[in-house]
Structure formats: C-alpha cells, structure tokens
Design an enzyme around this catalytic site. Sequence first.
Site, short mmCIF file in Angstrom:
data_model
loop_
_atom_site.label_atom_id
_atom_site.label_comp_id
_atom_site.label_asym_id
_atom_site.label_seq_id
_atom_site.Cartn_x
_atom_site.Cartn_y
_atom_site.Cartn_z
N GLU A 128 1.67 4.02 2.99
CA GLU A 128 2.10 3.57 4.31
C GLU A 128 3.63 3.61 4.39
OE1 GLU A 128 0.20 -0.26 4.43
OE2 GLU A 128 -1.79 0.61 4.16
N HIS A 160 2.14 -3.74 6.76
CA HIS A 160 1.28 -2.58 6.48
C HIS A 160 1.32 -1.60 7.65
CE1 HIS A 160 -0.97 -4.15 2.91
NE2 HIS A 160 -0.40 -5.26 3.34
N ARG A 212 -3.21 4.90 -2.20
CA ARG A 212 -3.03 3.58 -1.59
C ARG A 212 -2.81 2.47 -2.64
NH1 ARG A 212 -5.92 0.08 2.65
NH2 ARG A 212 -7.04 -1.53 1.52
N GLU A 242 0.17 -4.67 10.87
CA GLU A 242 -0.11 -3.24 10.76
C GLU A 242 0.76 -2.56 11.80
OE1 GLU A 242 -2.22 -1.74 8.67
OE2 GLU A 242 -3.52 -3.38 7.95
N HIS A 296 0.86 -1.19 0.00
CA HIS A 296 0.00 0.00 0.00
C HIS A 296 0.89 1.24 0.00
CE1 HIS A 296 -3.72 -2.30 1.64
NE2 HIS A 296 -3.77 -2.15 0.33
ZN ZN Z 1 -2.00 -1.49 4.02
#
Ligand code: ZN
Length: 408
Positions: free
Chosen positions: A173, A292, A224, A367, A170
């Site tokens: 990020e 992420h 993104r 994440e 993504h």
């Molecule tokens: Zn992500």
Amino acid sequence: MKILIVLCAFLALGSAKRLFHNDQVLRVHPTEGQRELLEKLPETFPAIDFWTGPRDKGPVDIHVPRAFVGPVKVFLNRHRINNEIFIQDLQKNIDQERSPRPEQMNLATFDYNVYHTLDEINQWIDDIVAAYSIATKKLVGSSFEGRDFHAIKLSKGFNKPAFVINCGLHAREWVNPATCLYTVKYLVEASNGASILDEMDVYVTPISNPDGYVYTWTNDRMWRKTRSDNNLICMGVDPNRNWDANWSGPGASSSSCNDAYYGPSVMSEVEVQSQADFVASIPNVQAYIDVHAYSQYWMFPYAYTYSVTADDTLLREIGLASVAAIKSVHGMTYQSGPISEVIYQASGSTADYFYDTLGIKCSFAAELRDTGRYGFTLPERFIQPTAEETFAGLEVIASYVSSGQCAN
Ligand code: ZN
C-alpha cells in the site's frame, strides 16, 4: 569486472522479480449467498489474490494471474456471479505507477510526489531530523530481516498528549508511507499558533513493515505481509491480524499462504511487538491511527466484534467530522464507522489492540484512495491530493485531542 558484477546483480534481481503481464483484477458483485462460493475460490485457484475480502461489504476485487483469467471467469459466469474487468493488465498499471526521477535527493530537492524506496525514506528521516529542531528520530524496532525502523517524534517540548500515526504496515500500500511523509512535511512547515504541535506531540512511523516494503520493490509488488520464515509452506504473516485483540478469531486465516494469515502465535511478528512496545512507551497517547489503502474508509473499533465500544458516540462523531473535512478538500467520499460495520469482522487488528489494551480512546484505522480503479497501483499524481485530504482528517482527530475529549 565491475560491469560484470552489476550485470549479474541486475540479472539476478530481474529473474527474481515477479511480473504481472496480462494478469487482471476482476471486480465481482456477489449476492450475499454467492460470497461463500467466492471464499472457496482459492481452493480451486490458489494463485488468486483477494484485494478486498470475499466477506467485505461491497464489491470484491480479485487479482487473477494470467493463466487463470479464463477459468476463473468461467467459474464466475457458471455460478452467475456478476463480474467485470477492473484492471486489464496489472503489469501495465505497475509500469505506469511511477515516473522517472533524479537519483540523488536532499531535503530541498526531495520530491514528495513520487514513491520512495526504503533507503530514500530512511535518508529523508535523517534529513528532516537534521533540518528541524522539533523533530527527533526514535527507534521503533528491528524487523525480522534485521532492518531498523523509526518514528519521527515532533514536539515543541511541552510534555503534551501524544498522537501516533502509523503507516506502511501492509507492504504493497505505497500511498500510505507517501502520505505519512507529506504529513510530517505539513507539520514541520506549519507556522504560527494554528499548529497541531502547540497542542500535542505527534509521532509518525512512515514504514512499519520494512522487510515487506523492500520486497515490494525488489521481488513482488503485490506483497502484503511481513517476511518472517515460520517453517510453513508460505512466508510472512499479516501484521494486521497478528495483534492481541481476539487473535485467530473471525476474519483472519490459519493458512500461511493466505494474505490474512494471523501467524503462528499471538504477536509473533517482531514488527508488531516492537510497535506495541514503542507506543506503550510513549506517555499519554490519546490518539492513534493506522493508515492503510485502499477503499476510502475512516474507521474505528471494533473490528473483531459487531458490538460497539464504550466510546461509540464520540468515535462516530469524529468519524463523520473527519470524512466531511476530507470531502471538503477534493470532493472525495470516504465512509466512516466501526471496522466491523464498514468492512467486515477482522480479528487481531491494530485499532482494536490500541483501544482495548493500551486504552487509547481515539483509535482509528484508515483506508486511503482509491475505490479500486487503480487499487494498490495508485499512480503518483494522486499522492498529493490523497495526502492533502488525509491531513484534513488527521486535523479533525487532533482537534478532539486538543479539546480534551480523547483523554481518559
Ligand atoms: Zn492494509
């Protein structure tokens, strides 16, 4: 003449760049019944951007462009949906995200505590490979816009099991690639017998969506998706909804303008197919993690269903051990569990694909920081602590590879 060309190029770039002055990020605390209302919010306000999904567990962060801040607040208040301003002026956050730094860098002067452009990261890959004999550069694929992207293979040549670490899927990020760079640094600089590399080969891909990443630097910091042109209203596909893992199922969108758009067909994105082929070409991969941000989660399959995997007991054990190790570094709390349990059902994602299709038992999705105070605009001073705690989590996964528990 030269000055004129530079000036024109600068103006062209300037006019193309999306700015976020007085845009706000609202943190919304819906009741379960109000989530459906939130989900329909883009029908009235297509310009809003969910930073965390309306169906996700916990609060919902919504980036609201300046012009719609008033009307969106009226809507929320009219429906008695609890909300607060989390980011007052998004452009201010973006402006404060990065610090000035020298233009020229070599490996000796490379600053791991700043965000780097794609060109700088590519140069760094070459520098690492030149400096360390255990590092080799592996082509993962070529993006929609024709940019080659690479993994660094770290190996002491023992033909050991492999651990694959993927970053930057993504685009916005930025802390993910920054953390992947640090991870490589830690691994190549680790001395003595305690090194992970005595037990396994590690493959690190810092940027797996290069077109999107470049676009976040040149045009839209909040981009993104990929940058593929599918002759639809909006460009790009969510590369974490495009995989052959219950593709187009719940938790993914059929709308090209949605940030969770699953794409015109399964594995349509060249970046996704390339990564799949690349990982499939590596012998004996026992662990995979797709990195992420943000929310501070350490998760594993499944995402597309609420059913648990056959390895649920082992994965939960690794998840809990990882978040404990992470916490021991800087005291940060990460949550662990299956993706569908921790966040919400999401179809077509990496961790499920690598678990189901390639049979990688220790398949994870993380994440990183933070929990929303800065969201995607995490200031550079947090790169190092994020990388340090993430490495502690990665070491836990590696220890399960070493002990043979991730083997099939
Ligand atoms: Zn992500």
